[in-house]
Scaffold this motif. Sequence first.
Motif, short mmCIF file in Angstrom:
data_model
loop_
_atom_site.label_atom_id
_atom_site.label_comp_id
_atom_site.label_asym_id
_atom_site.label_seq_id
_atom_site.Cartn_x
_atom_site.Cartn_y
_atom_site.Cartn_z
N LEU A 37 51.86 17.17 34.27
CA LEU A 37 51.10 18.03 35.14
C LEU A 37 50.26 19.09 34.60
O LEU A 37 49.26 19.57 34.96
CB LEU A 37 52.44 19.01 36.19
N LEU A 38 50.68 19.54 33.26
CA LEU A 38 49.82 20.57 32.80
C LEU A 38 48.40 20.09 32.22
O LEU A 38 47.57 20.79 32.23
CB LEU A 38 50.47 21.02 31.31
N VAL A 39 48.14 18.95 32.17
CA VAL A 39 46.94 18.22 32.25
C VAL A 39 46.00 18.33 33.30
O VAL A 39 45.02 18.86 33.07
CB VAL A 39 47.04 16.76 31.84
N TYR A 40 46.74 18.23 34.42
CA TYR A 40 45.77 18.77 35.79
C TYR A 40 45.67 20.09 35.81
O TYR A 40 44.50 20.34 36.46
CB TYR A 40 46.59 18.11 36.97
N ARG A 41 46.54 20.94 35.22
CA ARG A 41 46.35 22.48 35.44
C ARG A 41 45.34 22.94 34.55
O ARG A 41 44.31 23.69 34.92
CB ARG A 41 47.79 23.16 34.98
N PHE A 42 45.13 22.03 33.51
CA PHE A 42 44.11 22.48 32.55
C PHE A 42 42.43 22.17 32.87
O PHE A 42 41.62 22.84 33.00
CB PHE A 42 44.15 21.68 30.95
N VAL A 43 42.59 21.01 33.59
CA VAL A 43 41.46 20.49 34.20
C VAL A 43 40.90 21.50 35.37
O VAL A 43 39.75 21.77 35.37
CB VAL A 43 41.66 18.83 34.99
N ASN A 44 41.98 21.98 36.24
CA ASN A 44 41.51 22.85 37.29
C ASN A 44 41.19 24.35 36.46
O ASN A 44 39.99 24.85 36.94
CB ASN A 44 42.65 23.15 37.98
N TYR A 45 41.67 24.77 35.39
CA TYR A 45 41.34 25.87 34.92
C TYR A 45 39.92 25.77 34.21
O TYR A 45 39.10 26.39 34.40
CB TYR A 45 42.37 26.24 33.59
N LEU A 46 39.63 24.38 33.72
CA LEU A 46 38.33 24.37 32.92
C LEU A 46 37.26 24.41 34.01
O LEU A 46 36.19 24.98 33.85
CB LEU A 46 38.29 22.91 32.34
N ARG A 47 37.33 23.81 35.24
CA ARG A 47 36.45 23.86 36.40
C ARG A 47 36.01 25.14 36.64
O ARG A 47 34.88 25.64 36.90
CB ARG A 47 36.78 23.23 37.36
N ARG A 48 37.11 26.22 36.72
CA ARG A 48 37.05 27.71 37.12
C ARG A 48 36.14 28.24 36.05
O ARG A 48 35.42 29.14 36.52
CB ARG A 48 38.32 28.22 37.52
N THR A 49 36.59 28.24 34.97
CA THR A 49 36.07 28.84 33.82
C THR A 49 34.58 28.58 33.43
O THR A 49 33.71 29.56 33.29
CB THR A 49 36.76 28.73 32.35
N GLN A 50 34.29 27.21 33.80
CA GLN A 50 32.93 26.73 33.60
C GLN A 50 31.74 27.30 34.37
O GLN A 50 30.73 27.28 34.18
CB GLN A 50 32.85 25.43 33.34
N ARG A 51 32.41 27.77 35.56
CA ARG A 51 31.35 28.50 36.41
C ARG A 51 30.64 29.55 36.13
O ARG A 51 29.35 29.42 36.38
CB ARG A 51 32.08 28.77 37.59
N GLY A 52 31.25 30.51 35.05
CA GLY A 52 30.59 31.66 34.97
C GLY A 52 30.05 31.40 33.32
O GLY A 52 29.54 32.30 32.71
N GLY A 53 30.32 30.21 32.68
CA GLY A 53 29.61 30.07 31.47
C GLY A 53 30.86 30.10 30.52
O GLY A 53 31.69 31.03 30.41
N MET A 54 30.78 29.17 29.49
CA MET A 54 32.05 29.26 28.65
C MET A 54 32.19 30.61 27.76
O MET A 54 33.30 31.16 27.53
CB MET A 54 31.91 28.21 27.51
#
Length: 378
Positions: free
Chosen positions: A165-182
Motif C-alpha cells: 500500500l505504501l507504494v500507492y501512497r508514495f505515488v499520490n504524494y508524488l502527484r501532489r508535490t509535483q504540482r508546485g515544482g519539485m
Amino acid sequence: MNKVAEELERFWRSRLLKDQPEQTQRERDSIINWLLGEDRAGVEDFSPERLAIARQGMDYRYRILCQRYLNVHPTKAYRNLINRLGSIVMLRNKIRTWVALSRDRQRAVNDVLQEVIQEMLNSDRYIQGQIAWIARCTKNERLRNSLLLTSIEEYCLRPVRNQPLLVYRFVNYLRRTQRGGMTQVPQKEMVRLISEEINSDESDASVSLLDARAIAEYQETQTWEEKQVLRHRVQQEFEAHLAEKVGQEAVQWLRLYLQGRSQEAIAQSLNLPIKQVYRLREKIGYHAIRVFAMKGNPELVANWLEISPREHNLGLTPKQWEMFWQQLTPIQRQIVEQMKVGQGLDAIAQELGWKKSQLFGEWSKLYLMAQELRGDSS
C-alpha cells in the motif's frame, strides 16, 4: 455473550504472560486491547474463515511489535520503521528514479520516505483512527509509540494489487508535490494541507478532498480481506492434500514457510537435515502445480512458494533461467511466454487448439525441468 472475544482475550493473556513477563499487567492488558481492536462484539459474527484471518492478523502484528518496537528506545524504533519500509525494493527504486529526474537531487530515499509517512500521519483516516484507539488503550508514551509504529508498518505493507500500500501512497504524494515544482518541497518542514475542502462554483455544498481517498481506502481494505479469506481457504485445501499425499511434515513446512521462515530456520524447527528440507520443498512445489493447476488456483499457490512463471521465473536464478530457456522447443517457449503475461491454462489451450489435459501434461514437463535445475543448485 461475547464468547469469541473472551476466548481471544484469554489466549493473548496467557501468551503475553509467557512471552513478556517483564511487562506490567497494565501494559500487557494495553497490548491485548490494541490487538483485539475496538469492535470486540463484531468478531462474534465472523465466519470461520474470516476469524482465522483475524487471528493471523493479530499474530502478525504482535510479531512485528516484538521484533522491532517493543522495549526499544523511540529514536531507534523509528529508525527501525524507516529501515524496514526503505527495504521495499519497488518503493526505493521509484523514489530514486523520482529524485534522479528532479532538480532537487540532494534528497535521500529516507528523507522522502519520512515525508510520506508524516503525510499519512496527518491525513490518513485509518492511521488517525489507530492513533485515537492506541491513546485509549494506554497512557504509557513509550508503549503508545511502539504500538503506533507497529500499526504503521503493518498498514504500509498491506498488499494491494500485488504491491505494498505504501507504494500507492508514495505515488499520490508524488502527484501532489509535483504540482508546485519539485524544488518547492521544504527540506526540514513537512508540507501541511491548508484545507480539506474546496468550494464548487456550481454548488453551495463543499466537496471534501478526502472523500475519494476514503472510498479508495475502503475498497483496498475490502479487497485485502477477500484475498486473505481466499488464501486461507486454498491453504486449507492444500494442507489437506499434502497431509494425505506427502505427510504431516509437508503441512508443517508449508505453515512455517508462509510465516516467512528461511529453509534453515524450517530445518531447525522440524529437526530435519537441510537437504531433506530442500527435497521436501520440491515435493510440495510439485504437488502445488500438479493439483492446483487443475483446480484453477496455480498462481496463488505458486506465488506463495515463489515458483510462479510470471513473478519468479519458476524459482530459477537468471543463469538457471537461461539454461532452462535454451532447452525449450518453440511451442514450449510460446506456452511459457503466455503464462508470463498472465494467461491461464484454459486460454492457452484454446489458443493452441489443445485439450486442457494435453496442455497440462506439457506444463508439467516444463515444471519438472525447472525443478531439476533448481535441485542441482541445492
